[in-house]
Design an enzyme around this catalytic site. Structure first.
Site, PDB file in Angstrom:
ATOM      1  N   ARG A   1       0.854  -1.205   0.000  1.00 32.74           N
ATOM      2  CA  ARG A   1       0.000   0.000   0.000  1.00 32.74           C
ATOM      3  C   ARG A   1       0.884   1.248   0.000  1.00 32.74           C
ATOM      4  NH1 ARG A   1      -3.958   0.102   4.966  1.00 32.74           N
ATOM      5  NH2 ARG A   1      -5.103  -1.484   3.839  1.00 32.74           N
TER       6      ARG A   1
ATOM      7  N   ARG B   1      -1.829   6.975   9.448  1.00 29.61           N
ATOM      8  CA  ARG B   1      -1.949   6.408   8.094  1.00 29.61           C
ATOM      9  C   ARG B   1      -2.010   7.512   7.043  1.00 29.61           C
ATOM     10  NH1 ARG B   1      -3.996   1.253   8.097  1.00 29.61           N
ATOM     11  NH2 ARG B   1      -3.282   0.097   9.896  1.00 29.61           N
TER      12      ARG B   1
ATOM     13  N   LYS C   1      -3.968   1.778  14.732  1.00 31.18           N
ATOM     14  CA  LYS C   1      -3.891   2.711  13.604  1.00 31.18           C
ATOM     15  C   LYS C   1      -4.527   4.058  13.965  1.00 31.18           C
ATOM     16  CE  LYS C   1      -6.367  -0.285  11.165  1.00 31.18           C
ATOM     17  NZ  LYS C   1      -7.290  -0.958  10.230  1.00 31.18           N
TER      18      LYS C   1
ATOM     19  N   LYS D   1      -6.006   7.781  11.989  1.00 30.95           N
ATOM     20  CA  LYS D   1      -6.350   8.278  10.653  1.00 30.95           C
ATOM     21  C   LYS D   1      -6.805   9.736  10.683  1.00 30.95           C
ATOM     22  CE  LYS D   1      -7.610   3.725   8.955  1.00 30.95           C
ATOM     23  NZ  LYS D   1      -8.663   2.877   8.357  1.00 30.95           N
TER      24      LYS D   1
ATOM     25  N   CYS E   1     -15.266  -3.069  -0.506  1.00 33.66           N
ATOM     26  CA  CYS E   1     -13.874  -3.290  -0.082  1.00 33.66           C
ATOM     27  C   CYS E   1     -13.300  -4.440  -0.892  1.00 33.66           C
ATOM     28  CB  CYS E   1     -13.841  -3.616   1.405  1.00 33.66           C
ATOM     29  SG  CYS E   1     -14.488  -5.266   1.749  1.00 33.66           S
TER      30      CYS E   1
ATOM     31  N   CYS F   1      -7.954 -10.681   1.134  1.00 33.36           N
ATOM     32  CA  CYS F   1      -8.081 -10.226   2.520  1.00 33.36           C
ATOM     33  C   CYS F   1      -8.280 -11.413   3.466  1.00 33.36           C
ATOM     34  CB  CYS F   1      -9.260  -9.259   2.657  1.00 33.36           C
ATOM     35  SG  CYS F   1      -9.438  -8.734   4.371  1.00 33.36           S
TER      36      CYS F   1
ATOM     37  N   CYS G   1     -16.574  -8.051   5.745  1.00 33.41           N
ATOM     38  CA  CYS G   1     -16.563  -8.323   7.189  1.00 33.41           C
ATOM     39  C   CYS G   1     -16.891  -7.014   7.909  1.00 33.41           C
ATOM     40  CB  CYS G   1     -15.194  -8.884   7.616  1.00 33.41           C
ATOM     41  SG  CYS G   1     -13.963  -7.628   7.989  1.00 33.41           S
TER      42      CYS G   1
ATOM     43  N   CYS H   1     -14.062  -1.345   5.938  1.00 32.46           N
ATOM     44  CA  CYS H   1     -13.078  -0.692   5.066  1.00 32.46           C
ATOM     45  C   CYS H   1     -13.704   0.179   3.971  1.00 32.46           C
ATOM     46  CB  CYS H   1     -12.153  -1.729   4.447  1.00 32.46           C
ATOM     47  SG  CYS H   1     -11.189  -2.603   5.695  1.00 32.46           S
TER      48      CYS H   1
HETATM   49 FE1  SRM Z   1      -9.161  -1.640   6.062  1.00 28.83          FE
HETATM   50  C1  SRM Z   1      -7.856  -4.197   7.766  1.00 28.83           C
HETATM   51  C2  SRM Z   1      -8.296  -3.081   3.197  1.00 28.83           C
HETATM   52  C3  SRM Z   1      -9.759   1.269   4.498  1.00 28.83           C
HETATM   53  C4  SRM Z   1     -10.921  -0.521   8.800  1.00 28.83           C
HETATM   54  N1  SRM Z   1      -8.166  -3.335   5.581  1.00 28.83           N
HETATM   55  C5  SRM Z   1      -7.661  -4.256   6.457  1.00 28.83           C
HETATM   56  C6  SRM Z   1      -6.816  -5.295   5.734  1.00 28.83           C
HETATM   57  C7  SRM Z   1      -5.393  -4.839   5.757  1.00 28.83           C
HETATM   58  C8  SRM Z   1      -6.990  -6.738   6.254  1.00 28.83           C
HETATM   59  C9  SRM Z   1      -6.059  -7.256   7.316  1.00 28.83           C
HETATM   60  O1  SRM Z   1      -5.855  -6.597   8.347  1.00 28.83           O
HETATM   61  O2  SRM Z   1      -5.577  -8.382   7.118  1.00 28.83           O
HETATM   62  C10 SRM Z   1      -7.455  -5.196   4.351  1.00 28.83           C
HETATM   63  C11 SRM Z   1      -6.568  -5.610   3.172  1.00 28.83           C
HETATM   64  C12 SRM Z   1      -7.400  -6.245   2.099  1.00 28.83           C
HETATM   65  C13 SRM Z   1      -6.682  -6.464   0.835  1.00 28.83           C
HETATM   66  O3  SRM Z   1      -6.516  -7.640   0.452  1.00 28.83           O
HETATM   67  O4  SRM Z   1      -6.312  -5.500   0.178  1.00 28.83           O
HETATM   68  C14 SRM Z   1      -7.982  -3.784   4.354  1.00 28.83           C
HETATM   69  N2  SRM Z   1      -8.941  -1.008   4.226  1.00 28.83           N
HETATM   70  C15 SRM Z   1      -8.674  -1.788   3.145  1.00 28.83           C
HETATM   71  C16 SRM Z   1      -8.863  -1.020   1.859  1.00 28.83           C
HETATM   72  C17 SRM Z   1      -7.910  -1.431   0.755  1.00 28.83           C
HETATM   73  C18 SRM Z   1     -10.328  -1.189   1.414  1.00 28.83           C
HETATM   74  C19 SRM Z   1     -10.641  -0.742   0.011  1.00 28.83           C
HETATM   75  O5  SRM Z   1     -11.359  -1.501  -0.620  1.00 28.83           O
HETATM   76  O6  SRM Z   1     -10.219   0.308  -0.419  1.00 28.83           O
HETATM   77  C20 SRM Z   1      -8.693   0.415   2.377  1.00 28.83           C
HETATM   78  C21 SRM Z   1      -7.260   0.856   2.371  1.00 28.83           C
HETATM   79  C22 SRM Z   1      -7.121   2.221   2.945  1.00 28.83           C
HETATM   80  C23 SRM Z   1      -5.756   2.829   2.792  1.00 28.83           C
HETATM   81  O7  SRM Z   1      -5.378   3.132   1.674  1.00 28.83           O
HETATM   82  O8  SRM Z   1      -5.118   3.060   3.816  1.00 28.83           O
HETATM   83  C24 SRM Z   1      -9.155   0.242   3.814  1.00 28.83           C
HETATM   84  N3  SRM Z   1     -10.070   0.091   6.593  1.00 28.83           N
HETATM   85  C25 SRM Z   1     -10.311   1.122   5.759  1.00 28.83           C
HETATM   86  C26 SRM Z   1     -11.267   2.020   6.333  1.00 28.83           C
HETATM   87  C27 SRM Z   1     -11.853   3.263   5.688  1.00 28.83           C
HETATM   88  C28 SRM Z   1     -11.109   4.508   6.029  1.00 28.83           C
HETATM   89  O9  SRM Z   1     -10.071   4.477   6.679  1.00 28.83           O
HETATM   90  O10 SRM Z   1     -11.597   5.546   5.645  1.00 28.83           O
HETATM   91  C29 SRM Z   1     -11.613   1.485   7.568  1.00 28.83           C
HETATM   92  C30 SRM Z   1     -12.679   2.046   8.538  1.00 28.83           C
HETATM   93  C31 SRM Z   1     -12.245   3.271   9.254  1.00 28.83           C
HETATM   94  C32 SRM Z   1     -11.545   2.919  10.522  1.00 28.83           C
HETATM   95  O11 SRM Z   1     -10.344   2.709  10.479  1.00 28.83           O
HETATM   96  O12 SRM Z   1     -12.213   2.829  11.548  1.00 28.83           O
HETATM   97  C33 SRM Z   1     -10.838   0.276   7.722  1.00 28.83           C
HETATM   98  N4  SRM Z   1      -9.302  -2.262   8.001  1.00 28.83           N
HETATM   99  C34 SRM Z   1     -10.124  -1.708   8.946  1.00 28.83           C
HETATM  100  C35 SRM Z   1     -10.085  -2.519  10.132  1.00 28.83           C
HETATM  101  C36 SRM Z   1     -10.887  -2.269  11.438  1.00 28.83           C
HETATM  102  C37 SRM Z   1     -10.198  -1.295  12.319  1.00 28.83           C
HETATM  103  C38 SRM Z   1     -10.899  -1.148  13.631  1.00 28.83           C
HETATM  104  O13 SRM Z   1     -10.790  -0.098  14.225  1.00 28.83           O
HETATM  105  O14 SRM Z   1     -11.535  -2.078  14.084  1.00 28.83           O
HETATM  106  C39 SRM Z   1      -9.199  -3.587   9.862  1.00 28.83           C
HETATM  107  C40 SRM Z   1      -8.803  -4.721  10.800  1.00 28.83           C
HETATM  108  C41 SRM Z   1      -7.858  -4.289  11.862  1.00 28.83           C
HETATM  109  O15 SRM Z   1      -7.274  -3.220  11.823  1.00 28.83           O
HETATM  110  O16 SRM Z   1      -7.696  -5.098  12.784  1.00 28.83           O
HETATM  111  C42 SRM Z   1      -8.738  -3.397   8.516  1.00 28.83           C
HETATM  112 FE1  SF4 Z   2     -11.120  -7.236   4.459  1.00 27.95          FE
HETATM  113 FE2  SF4 Z   2     -13.113  -6.751   6.085  1.00 27.95          FE
HETATM  114 FE3  SF4 Z   2     -11.627  -4.742   5.207  1.00 27.95          FE
HETATM  115 FE4  SF4 Z   2     -13.258  -5.938   3.565  1.00 27.95          FE
HETATM  116  S1  SF4 Z   2     -13.858  -4.814   5.395  1.00 27.95           S
HETATM  117  S2  SF4 Z   2     -11.087  -5.448   3.130  1.00 27.95           S
HETATM  118  S3  SF4 Z   2     -13.208  -8.035   4.247  1.00 27.95           S
HETATM  119  S4  SF4 Z   2     -10.930  -6.359   6.516  1.00 27.95           S
END
Ligand code: SRM
Ligand code: SF4
Length: 585
Positions: free
Chosen positions: A83, A152, A229, A231, A449, A455, A494, A498
């Site tokens: 990323r 981030r 993290k 943001k 997502c 993922c 899930c 995201c």
């Molecule tokens: Fe996310 C984890 C993809 C934006 C909340 N996110 C992940 C992981 C890295 C899975 C992992 O931990 O093993 C995913 C990788 C999937 C893959 O195969 O690419 C993943 N997140 C993404 C992306 C690529 C989704 C997309 O379709 O665009 C976004 C990448 C953002 C970036 O460029 O940095 C992405 N993730 C977000 C957002 C939206 C935002 O930030 O505006 C959120 C919700 C906002 C927030 O943070 O509260 C988000 N991702 C999470 C979470 C839950 C965090 C939490 O507080 O509970 C996880 C899991 C974790 O961190 O444990 C996670």
């Molecule tokens: Fe993976 Fe869940 Fe984030 Fe979708 S929402 S990319 S399934 S961690």
């Protein structure tokens, strides 16, 4: 009391194991050097899988092939998701070409625009990681802090070329990103070949014995880094494309008489939760005050330091800043921030948002030049068989056009700085590569997502499934006479959130293969969370539930009433309460 003092005497077994890992990682180095050199496996050492995140990449395996490889007694097909750190989401055409080259050379041949305005690559093999990072480094791009327990990618309302204000806010996103960047040289040493300067952490007697006043190698983070993290987002009303309230910190631009006066500062947003665990919940951020543009980076830093020192380091499910804000209370959190700043924040100012989508199609910037917002379904820049040739087309645009390309937080891309005389050329390219199809407003406002197959946390499909569900919902919309109406639909595989599904008017959150929780009633401009409507339902039930609601919306809505407001007005779903009450029916 700062984090070093706070944690000095806490026994390791009271903290989450990742806390020890960070402290003992020698400022994020771990055994990554050795792990990368080990060709017997496609993976890195277990402990290092946490550290790679701080450097912007994740170990994954192809889940489509997991079972088959297990039967064949082969190790999972490991590869890495990489990323980029791209504050504000802008790349030059030259950078685009390099980033595109890298997708072929080292990844799976696609670029994925994320919901945080950057690119992800999938399928990067361990042996290609260094070359990948070195190549993008030559184009002045890196992946530092793109994942991990750090600040981030900083996001902001798209397109700095639109107006003076957009440029100023974009520049601030860079300043905040630079100020909150980890200082460890681990990335440069391990991946870019920089020599290590002797001294520092290795020479300390005890890993937990940090200098009393500050830490030379990580002055802000210390060796503890953050609990989780962190943001930051900046928005320019009336557009809320960044979903400002979904982030730990949000800066809302206050513009008067064409000048940027300052920002209303919001804290404590976040989306992630766990199914069936009411102690986890999405939360929208709250305003705590106002600051000048010059003060914004220091304010972001002060907020981050309060979270560093007060965030939960025992339970990672309770470690995001939204829980610290809930536990400390908004006023106490704010008081701590002001203590770091050495002065009070001014009172928050009024703001008004009216949408959280992107501007698509042609529009003109303040300097008269044109910009084209191009819809990219779920952010996947690829050449689709019988569909848009997005990768080839955008590559050619980057070769022929000298304007920058800007990624959006709705997973789209903007072709910027087009002179009147060049518009035909760009249109011809958009046509030739079938990049612009006749899509409905429903599809253009939908996001999914990544989910399967990469993922590791996905419980259901998302990116690969949403387009076909939209086909069916489009038919329902057409039949109801709503073909030209927009409803914000978002899907995730899930509950981590995201694609920010809890802000959608219709949100789908994966529960099990083929099954989703259905949420309704989010606000059209990202100002209100939605609420759980039906649990664990398959496609047939989704359509059976939504069809009558969409028909009723067509028949009974008031002028200009968005779908999310409508379902609340007619009592289909209650208005969402904040925090823990999100789960209450
Ligand atoms: Fe996310 C984890 C993809 C934006 C909340 N996110 C992940 C992981 C890295 C899975 C992992 O931990 O093993 C995913 C990788 C999937 C893959 O195969 O690419 C993943 N997140 C993404 C992306 C690529 C989704 C997309 O379709 O665009 C976004 C990448 C953002 C970036 O460029 O940095 C992405 N993730 C977000 C957002 C939206 C935002 O930030 O505006 C959120 C919700 C906002 C927030 O943070 O509260 C988000 N991702 C999470 C979470 C839950 C965090 C939490 O507080 O509970 C996880 C899991 C974790 O961190 O444990 C996670
Ligand atoms: Fe993976 Fe869940 Fe984030 Fe979708 S929402 S990319 S399934 S961690």
């Amino acid at each position: 009391m700062d984090i070093i003092a706070r944690l000095r005497d806490v026994p390791w077994d009271e903290l989450h194991p990742n806390e020890r890992l960070k402290v003992e990682s020698d400022y994020l180095r771990g055994t990554l050097e050795e792990g990368l050199a080990d060709r017997a496996t496609g993976a890195v050492a277990e402990a290092d899988t946490q550290l790679t995140k701080f450097h912007g990449f994740y170990q994954q395996d192809d889940r489509d092939l997991r079972e088959e490889r297990r039967h064949q007694k082969l190790e999972p097909l490991y590869s890495f998701m990489v990323r980029l750190r791209l504050p504000g989401g802008m790349v030059t055409p030259e950078q685009w070409q390099t980033l595109d080259d890298v997708a072929t050379r080292y990844a799976n041949g696609t670029l994925r625009i994320t919901t945080r305005q950057t690119f992800q690559y999938h399928g990067v093999l361990k042996e290609n990681l260094r070359a990948h990072l070195q190549t993008i480094h030559q184009a002045m791009v890196d992946t530092i802090a793109a994942c991990g327990d750090v600040n981030r990618n900083v996001i902001c309302t798209a397109n700095p070329h639109r107006s003076k204000i957009h440029r100023q806010v974009y520049e601030l996103s860079h300043q905040i990103s630079a100020r909150l960047l980890p200082r460890s040289r681990a990335y440069h040493e391990i991946f870019l070949g920089e020599e290590r300067i002797a001294g520092g952490a290795q020479e300390r007697e005890s890993e937990r014995e940090a200098p009393a006043s500050g830490d030379e190698q990580e002055p802000l983070y210390t060796r503890h880094y953050l609990p989780r993290k962190f943001k930051v987002a900046l928005a320019i009303p009336p557009e809320n494309d960044v979903d400002l309230f979904a982030h730990d910190v949000g800066f809302i631009a206050d513009v008067q008489d064409g000048e940027l006066q300052g920002f209303t500062v919001c804290i404590g947003g976040g989306m992630g939760m766990t199914h069936g665990e009411p102690a986890t919940f999405p939360r929208l951020s709250d305003p705590i005050g106002y600051c000048t543009p010059e003060a914004a980076p220091a304010v972001a830093e002060a907020i981050m330091l309060v979270q560093r020192d007060h965030g939960d380091r025992r339970d990672r499910k309770h470690a995001r800043m939204k829980y610290t804000v809930e536990d400390l209370g908004l006023d106490a959190f704010k008081a701590e921030v002001e203590q770091h700043l050495g002065e009070p924040l001014a009172p928050a100012r009024e703001y008004h948002f009216d949408s959280n989508g992107d501007r698509l199609g042609w529009y003109q910037g303040d300097d008269g030049r044109w910009h084209y917002g191009l819809f990219v379904q779920n952010g996947r820049v690829a050449d689709f068989p019988d569909g848009p040739q997005l990768r080839t087309g955008l590559r050619e645009i980057a070769e022929q056009h000298d304007g920058d390309l800007v990624l959006t937080t709705n997973q789209n891309v903007i072709i910027t700085q087009v002179d009147e005389a060049q518009r035909e050329t760009i249109e011809a390219l958009l046509d030739r590569y079938r990049m612009v199809s006749q899509t409905s407003p429903l599809r253009r406002n939908a996001m999914a997502c990544v989910a399967l197959p990469t993922c590791g946390l996905a419980m259901a499909e998302s990116e690969r499934y949403l387009p076909s569900l939209i086909d069916k919902l489009e038919a329902v919309m057409r039949e109801a006479g709503l073909a030209d109406d927009a409803i914000i639909v978002r899907m995730t595989g899930c509950p981590n959130g995201c694609a920010r599904p809890y802000l959608a008017e219709i949100g789908f959150v994966g529960k099990a293969p083929g099954h989703y929780n259905l949420y309704l009633g989010g606000g059209f401009s990202g100002q209100r969370l939605n609420k759980l409507y039906r649990e664990n339902i398959n496609e047939a039930t989704i359509l059976a539930e939504l069809t009558p609601l969409i028909r009723r919306y067509a028949a009974e809505r008031e002028a200009g009433e968005p779908f999310g407001d409508f379902v609340i007005r007619i009592g289909v779903i209650g208005e969402t309460k904040a925090g823990r009450e999100f789960h209450a029916q």
